[in-house]
Design an enzyme around this catalytic site. Sequence first.
Site: not given
Length: 399
Positions: A126, A139, A146, A150, A153, A374
């Site tokens: 994305e 962004c 990933c 985290c 996230c 975010c």
Amino acid sequence: MTTILDTQAPPAGFVEKLPEERYAAPERPSLIGLSRAELAAALGSGGVPAAQQRMRAQQIWNWLYVRGAVDFAQMTSVSKELRAGLAARFTLARPEVVAEQISVDGTRKWLLRLPGENLDRPHEVECVYIPEADRGTLCVSSQVGCTLNCSFCHTGTQRLVRNLTAGEIVGQVMVARDRLGDWTAEGSRLVTNIVMMGMGEPLYNFEAVRDALLVVGDDAGIAMSKRKITLSTSGVVPNIVRAGAEIGVMLAVSLHAVTDELRNELVPLNRKYPIAELLEACRNYPGLSNARRITFEYVMLKGVNDQIADAKALVKLLKGIPAKINLIPFNPWPGSRYECADWEQIEKFSEYVFNAGYSSPVRTPRGRDILAACGQLKSATEKLSARERMALRAMAMTD
């Protein structure tokens, strides 16, 4: 809000059976993302004489990164014979736009399908465009998924599939300019800033990110100033100083906690590179000055890291580092266990940090309604669970 992605839950008792994977034959490589030297070498492999390679590479570079050509046929300053030869060996392929979502605040999120070898479950990332009165920020993602996990996230809930190539990273910038009509815009650009804050950890894909950002920053092409490019890391300490030396863009660090105990939970990478080591690398970042400060990102989690005692500890930790602290109201996502700190508490936290001498802007949440804010990115390749689908629908009903 325009929504194209399907979030319907499967029937009760449905079990998805993964089809047997099929793989595509190697395709013609794209010229997008090659350095000038690599582009000249590619032309040489296509039969361009050595004496002409540099000149021809400059011509094509201009067509790619100044004019945004999508087909060799558009390159009218290049001979028909050469155009035909290039088209037979190479492409100008960008990632494919699979879906576009437009937020009520104007934020755009694109789901991009990458040229991949798996035909049944293609790789997707994305990319988000955030328009503001004085700038337009793109962004950009660096990995499919990933590896950092985290806890606050959404991307961290998706397994790491692979690193992106330099061409796939540059391609996101080119797709955004394609979709926005930004190649022909006279006067001010629509994409003025780039942040490596999308899916993935950029410093775990160092070479591709470096090569891509050098292409994007080339003065004879897209020509994005290094001061308008920000690379965000969760703290891959060995590559922080290297990034400053070899890329030279602005640095942002996802800090989010003032103690190792809490940061180990929020950002598990901290167990490998604790806060003291991370901040020492920041102090040694090449070019660091009051004019080129490091941005420390700090997500505001209710009852977790939002107290004035945390603000005091944060100021003490960053003493001596030219820095600004970007306070980020937590953006909820389906299944998350955290809540955003109360706005009054965020303001108190910001005021304390500001009075201590640090700029402490509170990031305005953008694109929350399309999960583009975010910490909310997660490609459609990673199927939503039934629980996540239910939560997503519930969130949509309250917007």
